[in-house]
Design an enzyme around this catalytic site. Structure first.
Site, PDB file in Angstrom:
ATOM      1  N   GLN A  10       0.826  -1.205   0.000  1.00 15.06           N
ATOM      2  CA  GLN A  10       0.000   0.000   0.000  1.00 15.06           C
ATOM      3  C   GLN A  10       0.861   1.256   0.000  1.00 15.06           C
ATOM      4  O   GLN A  10       1.913   1.301   0.628  1.00 15.06           O
ATOM      5  CB  GLN A  10      -0.920   0.000   1.225  1.00 15.06           C
ATOM      6  CG  GLN A  10      -2.234   0.706   0.974  1.00 15.06           C
ATOM      7  CD  GLN A  10      -3.289   0.311   1.998  1.00 15.06           C
ATOM      8  OE1 GLN A  10      -3.360  -0.828   2.410  1.00 15.06           O
ATOM      9  NE2 GLN A  10      -4.109   1.251   2.395  1.00 15.06           N
ATOM     10  N   SER A  95       3.802  -6.617   2.667  1.00 12.65           N
ATOM     11  CA  SER A  95       2.469  -6.569   3.280  1.00 12.65           C
ATOM     12  C   SER A  95       1.433  -7.162   2.329  1.00 12.65           C
ATOM     13  O   SER A  95       1.497  -8.345   2.023  1.00 12.65           O
ATOM     14  CB  SER A  95       2.133  -5.130   3.709  1.00 12.65           C
ATOM     15  OG  SER A  95       0.976  -5.097   4.519  1.00 12.65           O
ATOM     16  N   LEU A  96       0.500  -6.363   1.804  1.00 12.65           N
ATOM     17  CA  LEU A  96      -0.504  -6.925   0.889  1.00 12.65           C
ATOM     18  C   LEU A  96       0.171  -7.582  -0.307  1.00 12.65           C
ATOM     19  O   LEU A  96      -0.376  -8.511  -0.921  1.00 12.65           O
ATOM     20  CB  LEU A  96      -1.483  -5.848   0.410  1.00 12.65           C
ATOM     21  CG  LEU A  96      -1.054  -4.953  -0.762  1.00 12.65           C
ATOM     22  CD1 LEU A  96      -1.449  -5.538  -2.113  1.00 12.65           C
ATOM     23  CD2 LEU A  96      -1.650  -3.580  -0.631  1.00 12.65           C
ATOM     24  N   ARG A 120      -9.471  -8.102   3.796  1.00 10.31           N
ATOM     25  CA  ARG A 120      -8.344  -7.672   4.622  1.00 10.31           C
ATOM     26  C   ARG A 120      -8.372  -6.159   4.818  1.00 10.31           C
ATOM     27  O   ARG A 120      -8.211  -5.652   5.924  1.00 10.31           O
ATOM     28  CB  ARG A 120      -7.037  -8.112   3.956  1.00 10.31           C
ATOM     29  CG  ARG A 120      -5.747  -7.820   4.737  1.00 10.31           C
ATOM     30  CD  ARG A 120      -4.576  -8.417   3.951  1.00 10.31           C
ATOM     31  NE  ARG A 120      -3.285  -8.258   4.630  1.00 10.31           N
ATOM     32  CZ  ARG A 120      -2.466  -7.235   4.451  1.00 10.31           C
ATOM     33  NH1 ARG A 120      -2.818  -6.239   3.639  1.00 10.31           N
ATOM     34  NH2 ARG A 120      -1.296  -7.187   5.075  1.00 10.31           N
ATOM     35  N   HIS A 204      -0.129  -3.560  11.092  1.00 10.39           N
ATOM     36  CA  HIS A 204       0.983  -4.379  11.587  1.00 10.39           C
ATOM     37  C   HIS A 204       1.345  -4.088  13.039  1.00 10.39           C
ATOM     38  O   HIS A 204       2.502  -3.873  13.378  1.00 10.39           O
ATOM     39  CB  HIS A 204       2.210  -4.233  10.670  1.00 10.39           C
ATOM     40  CG  HIS A 204       1.935  -4.661   9.269  1.00 10.39           C
ATOM     41  ND1 HIS A 204       1.695  -5.977   8.933  1.00 10.39           N
ATOM     42  CD2 HIS A 204       1.827  -3.944   8.121  1.00 10.39           C
ATOM     43  CE1 HIS A 204       1.462  -6.053   7.641  1.00 10.39           C
ATOM     44  NE2 HIS A 204       1.526  -4.838   7.123  1.00 10.39           N
ATOM     45  N   GLN A 253       0.952 -12.051   9.890  1.00 10.67           N
ATOM     46  CA  GLN A 253       1.407 -10.816   9.239  1.00 10.67           C
ATOM     47  C   GLN A 253       0.537  -9.604   9.575  1.00 10.67           C
ATOM     48  O   GLN A 253       1.016  -8.473   9.605  1.00 10.67           O
ATOM     49  CB  GLN A 253       1.439 -11.054   7.715  1.00 10.67           C
ATOM     50  CG  GLN A 253       2.076  -9.966   6.908  1.00 10.67           C
ATOM     51  CD  GLN A 253       1.274  -9.686   5.655  1.00 10.67           C
ATOM     52  OE1 GLN A 253       0.148  -9.204   5.734  1.00 10.67           O
ATOM     53  NE2 GLN A 253       1.850  -9.988   4.504  1.00 10.67           N
TER      54      GLN A 253
END
Length: 315
Positions: A10, A95-96, A120, A204, A253
């Site tokens: 992101q 991440s994503l 998510r 996170h 995660q």
């Protein structure tokens, strides 16, 4: 030459991303159409026409970035006969981007990846009321100093390392009141700047536990196959291939640290010389060079980028 493909997270989204691919290649258009269909929304219109505020919403940005990455992969595979397993030693995503990496390596179907990322994004946004969480990037210090700043700023609240991006950039995440204390505390530890991030939730960190629970439930219902190449997991900075472990690490995660500096370091230590960032933006290519100056790193997001990359890959 040993190659890794990495997939952006992101912040790399921009209005217009992927449009040129869709205009030039039917197989890329099909990716965007399949994502739109899976989500029951015209996400591609938001991607290409905006407004940027709508695209930047977490629940839109996450599947949109994955869609662009997968459109690039589809063009490589369908138009040029590229086979990931023949050319690439590792995949990883920030991440994503880990979902994009897994989809590229055949662990997830495109539709499942899109639905999971939409959920998510929604779950991460819903986990903490707007205004109660925040994130801040510490510039000029590494993880050891960042950990001391986080511990001092917490004062009984959540303040954690969210992203260890490169040797001089670490992102903290947690309660807004704790993150607000970071700039002043950071000065005493040699932090060059503490930059507040324009995010809508504290990703996170432990505050994301409701989102982790939601992802555990969703992932339990999805078929995950063994990826055709190992995926370097964010939370381990080590390769995984087992479908059940993939699910477990994706849940971890959500609340855990993205150990990106170590992920890239692992790949370099295991022979990787060239990193290709597949999808929108150039963030990860830039980070790779700051993590290890010997790495060749470039972005692949447009038809011209694909041609340039293939020239090097087939050299």
């Amino acid at each position: 030459m040993a190659i890794a493909f990495v997939f952006p997270g992101q912040g790399s989204q921009d209005v217009g991303m992927g449009r040129e691919l869709a205009e030039q290649f039917a197989c890329a258009r099909e990716v965007f159409e399949e994502v739109d269909s899976a989500l029951g929304q015209n996400l591609s219109q938001i991607m290409w026409e905006g407004p940027k505020e709508t695209l930047t919403l977490t629940e839109n940005a996450q599947p949109a970035l994955m869609a662009v990455s997968m459109a690039v992969m589809r063009v490589l595979e369908r138009e040029h006969g590229f086979k990931l397993a023949d050319h690439v030693k590792f995949v990883a995503g920030h991440s994503l981007g880990e979902y994009s990496a897994l989809a590229a390596a055949g662990a997830f179907s495109l539709s499942d990846a899109a639905r999971l990322l939409k959920l998510r994004g929604q779950a991460m946004q819903a986990a903490v009321p707007v205004g109660q969480g925040a994130m801040s990037a510490l510039l000029g210090v590494g993880i050891d100093v960042a950990q001391k700043v986080a511990e001092e700023a917490a004062q009984g609240e959540v303040c954690q390392i969210a992203n260890d991006n490169e040797p001089t950039q670490v992102v903290l995440s947690g309660a807004k009141t704790a993150i607000d204390r970071v700039p002043e505390i950071g000065k005493a530890y040699g932090v060059r700047r503490a930059v507040p991030l324009p995010v809508s939730a504290p990703f996170h960190c432990a505050l994301m536990q409701p989102a982790a629970d939601a992802m555990a439930e969703a992932l339990a219902k999805v078929e995950v196959k063994a990826p055709v190449v190992p995926v370097i997991a964010n939370v381990l900075a080590a390769p995984i291939t087992d479908p059940e472990e993939i699910k477990k690490r994706l849940v971890e995660q959500v609340t855990g640290t993205v150990r990106w500096r170590e992920c890239v370091g692992y790949m370099a230590a295991n022979g990787i010389t060239d990193i290709y960032e597949i999808g929108a933006g150039k963030v990860l290519a830039g980070l790779a060079k700051r993590i290890d100056a010997a790495l060749n790193a470039s972005n692949v997001s447009t038809p011209a980028d694909i041609d340039a990359a293939l020239a090097r890959l087939n050299a």
